[in-house]
Enzyme design. Structure first.
Site, PDB file in Angstrom:
ATOM      1  N   ASN A   1      18.239   4.208  -5.942  1.00 32.89           N
ATOM      2  CA  ASN A   1      18.531   2.901  -5.356  1.00 32.89           C
ATOM      3  C   ASN A   1      19.110   2.042  -6.478  1.00 32.89           C
ATOM      4  O   ASN A   1      18.383   1.552  -7.321  1.00 32.89           O
ATOM      5  CB  ASN A   1      17.234   2.280  -4.797  1.00 32.89           C
ATOM      6  CG  ASN A   1      17.461   0.890  -4.239  1.00 32.89           C
ATOM      7  OD1 ASN A   1      18.596   0.422  -4.168  1.00 32.89           O
ATOM      8  ND2 ASN A   1      16.381   0.225  -3.849  1.00 32.89           N
ATOM      9  N   TRP A   2      20.439   1.915  -6.447  1.00 34.88           N
ATOM     10  CA  TRP A   2      21.107   1.173  -7.535  1.00 34.88           C
ATOM     11  C   TRP A   2      20.948  -0.338  -7.368  1.00 34.88           C
ATOM     12  O   TRP A   2      21.385  -1.109  -8.217  1.00 34.88           O
ATOM     13  CB  TRP A   2      22.587   1.552  -7.595  1.00 34.88           C
ATOM     14  CG  TRP A   2      22.847   2.900  -8.225  1.00 34.88           C
ATOM     15  CD1 TRP A   2      21.924   3.695  -8.852  1.00 34.88           C
ATOM     16  CD2 TRP A   2      24.097   3.600  -8.304  1.00 34.88           C
ATOM     17  NE1 TRP A   2      22.526   4.851  -9.311  1.00 34.88           N
ATOM     18  CE2 TRP A   2      23.859   4.816  -8.985  1.00 34.88           C
ATOM     19  CE3 TRP A   2      25.391   3.326  -7.867  1.00 34.88           C
ATOM     20  CZ2 TRP A   2      24.873   5.748  -9.232  1.00 34.88           C
ATOM     21  CZ3 TRP A   2      26.403   4.251  -8.111  1.00 34.88           C
ATOM     22  CH2 TRP A   2      26.143   5.442  -8.792  1.00 34.88           C
ATOM     23  N   LYS A   3      20.390  -0.771  -6.240  1.00 31.44           N
ATOM     24  CA  LYS A   3      20.205  -2.205  -5.971  1.00 31.44           C
ATOM     25  C   LYS A   3      21.535  -2.952  -6.204  1.00 31.44           C
ATOM     26  O   LYS A   3      22.595  -2.380  -5.942  1.00 31.44           O
ATOM     27  CB  LYS A   3      19.040  -2.745  -6.805  1.00 31.44           C
ATOM     28  CG  LYS A   3      17.769  -1.882  -6.604  1.00 31.44           C
ATOM     29  CD  LYS A   3      16.518  -2.483  -7.148  1.00 31.44           C
ATOM     30  CE  LYS A   3      15.351  -1.525  -6.886  1.00 31.44           C
ATOM     31  NZ  LYS A   3      14.053  -2.050  -7.291  1.00 31.44           N
TER      32      LYS A   3
ATOM     33  N   HIS B   1      12.921  -2.269   2.307  1.00 30.18           N
ATOM     34  CA  HIS B   1      12.551  -2.337   0.888  1.00 30.18           C
ATOM     35  C   HIS B   1      11.786  -3.640   0.639  1.00 30.18           C
ATOM     36  O   HIS B   1      12.100  -4.675   1.253  1.00 30.18           O
ATOM     37  CB  HIS B   1      13.809  -2.285   0.012  1.00 30.18           C
ATOM     38  CG  HIS B   1      13.494  -2.044  -1.431  1.00 30.18           C
ATOM     39  ND1 HIS B   1      13.040  -3.047  -2.258  1.00 30.18           N
ATOM     40  CD2 HIS B   1      13.508  -0.915  -2.177  1.00 30.18           C
ATOM     41  CE1 HIS B   1      12.807  -2.546  -3.457  1.00 30.18           C
ATOM     42  NE2 HIS B   1      13.079  -1.246  -3.439  1.00 30.18           N
TER      43      HIS B   1
ATOM     44  N   GLU C   1      11.952  -5.705  -1.650  1.00 30.00           N
ATOM     45  CA  GLU C   1      12.801  -6.830  -2.073  1.00 30.00           C
ATOM     46  C   GLU C   1      13.447  -7.503  -0.861  1.00 30.00           C
ATOM     47  O   GLU C   1      13.680  -8.715  -0.875  1.00 30.00           O
ATOM     48  CB  GLU C   1      13.851  -6.339  -3.080  1.00 30.00           C
ATOM     49  CG  GLU C   1      13.202  -6.055  -4.431  1.00 30.00           C
ATOM     50  CD  GLU C   1      13.880  -4.979  -5.267  1.00 30.00           C
ATOM     51  OE1 GLU C   1      15.036  -4.630  -5.002  1.00 30.00           O
ATOM     52  OE2 GLU C   1      13.209  -4.471  -6.205  1.00 30.00           O
TER      53      GLU C   1
ATOM     54  N   GLY D   1      14.694   3.246  -9.026  1.00 25.65           N
ATOM     55  CA  GLY D   1      15.494   2.056  -9.307  1.00 25.65           C
ATOM     56  C   GLY D   1      16.046   2.118 -10.725  1.00 25.65           C
ATOM     57  O   GLY D   1      17.050   2.775 -10.997  1.00 25.65           O
ATOM     58  N   GLY D   2      15.356   1.458 -11.655  1.00 23.25           N
ATOM     59  CA  GLY D   2      15.827   1.328 -13.041  1.00 23.25           C
ATOM     60  C   GLY D   2      16.318   2.636 -13.661  1.00 23.25           C
ATOM     61  O   GLY D   2      17.431   2.687 -14.213  1.00 23.25           O
TER      62      GLY D   2
END
Ligand code: 13P
Length: 251
Positions: free
Chosen positions: A9-11, A92, A94, A229-230
């Protein structure tokens, strides 16, 4: 069922150049058994398609629950389908927190996704406060049961991502035991809806996954990969995590 799904998930990160460099350094052969799903921002879905090696699957990070019409700034499920996107992250934390997405909105988005033959990655997870108050299982059961029913479980492929909010972007991963306990609870919750269909649902873990903790997480009986993510912004890290899943899969 595939045992492992390694998902990025590159957001709201990335660029054309980032995408090019990321895939240029993807040195692992991607096989059918351990899937890779990359979820970039919508505007880079085609860039990923052009630059990713064969067998990389694409996912979006969100959709509108409306099918079409005057909804400025929104992207529909059928638009993603038009780009041959296969998955979409729904719910998600967020989006639940910053965009006030309730279980009801998430249910609508999930249904819109499956109606368009997109496969949802349904995210669930508790806050630190809920964990400390021992509300984790109630909360997660509620998140699942407000979206998943027998018809969905029988007819539509989807993934569930357990992402404890306190572990997202904090460097504090759930221990493999804590994560597995919740994954096992989620499998149990699905069993109560339909104990045969529930077997085909993979549950991936998200929250500070990296190449140091991936092995211990992936060895757990109810963990079928990760939503990262990160560490998914670092091609080297992401490759290492993928390799770990492949090694365990081949054991
Ligand atoms: P981090 O891996 O950065 O903790 O993010 C997890 C996540 O939110 C994936 O959807």
């Amino acid at each position: 069922m595939n045992k492992y799904f390694i998902s990025a998930n590159w957001k709201m990160n990335g660029s054309k150049e980032f995408t090019r460099t990321f895939f240029a350094s993807m040195n692992e052969d991607i096989d059918e058994d351990v899937k890779i799903i990359i979820c970039p921002a919508d505007c880079y879905l085609n860039t990923v398609d052009a630059m990713a090696p064969k067998n990389v699957i694409r996912g979006a990070q969100n959709i509108s629950f409306n099918t079409d019409g005057a909804y400025t700034g929104e992207v529909s499920a059928s638009m993603l389908k038009d780009l041959n996107v296969e998955y979409v992250i729904i719910g998600h934390s967020e989006r639940r927190d910053y965009h006030v997405e309730t279980n009801e909105i998430i249910r609508k988005k999930f249904n819109t996704a499956v109606s368009a033959n997109l496969k949802p990655i349904l995210c669930v997870g508790e806050s630190l406060d809920q964990r400390q108050k021992e509300e984790t299982f109630n909360h997660i059961e509620n998140q699942i049961l407000s979206v998943i029913n027998k018809e969905i479980l029988s007819n539509h492929p989807f993934l569930i991502a357990y992402e404890p909010i306190w572990a997202i972007g904090t460097g504090e991963t759930a221990t493999p035991e804590i994560a597995n306990e919740v994954h096992s609870f989620i499998h149990g919750t699905l069993d109560k809806i339909d104990s045969i269909q529930s077997k085909k649902i993979a549950i991936i873990y998200g929250g500070s996954v990296n190449s140091n903790n991936a092995y211990d997480l992936f060895k757990m009986s109810h963990i079928n990969g990760a939503l990262i993510g990160g560490s998914s912004l670092d091609a080297n890290e992401f490759n290492k995590i993928y390799k770990i899943a492949k090694e365990i899969n081949n054991e």
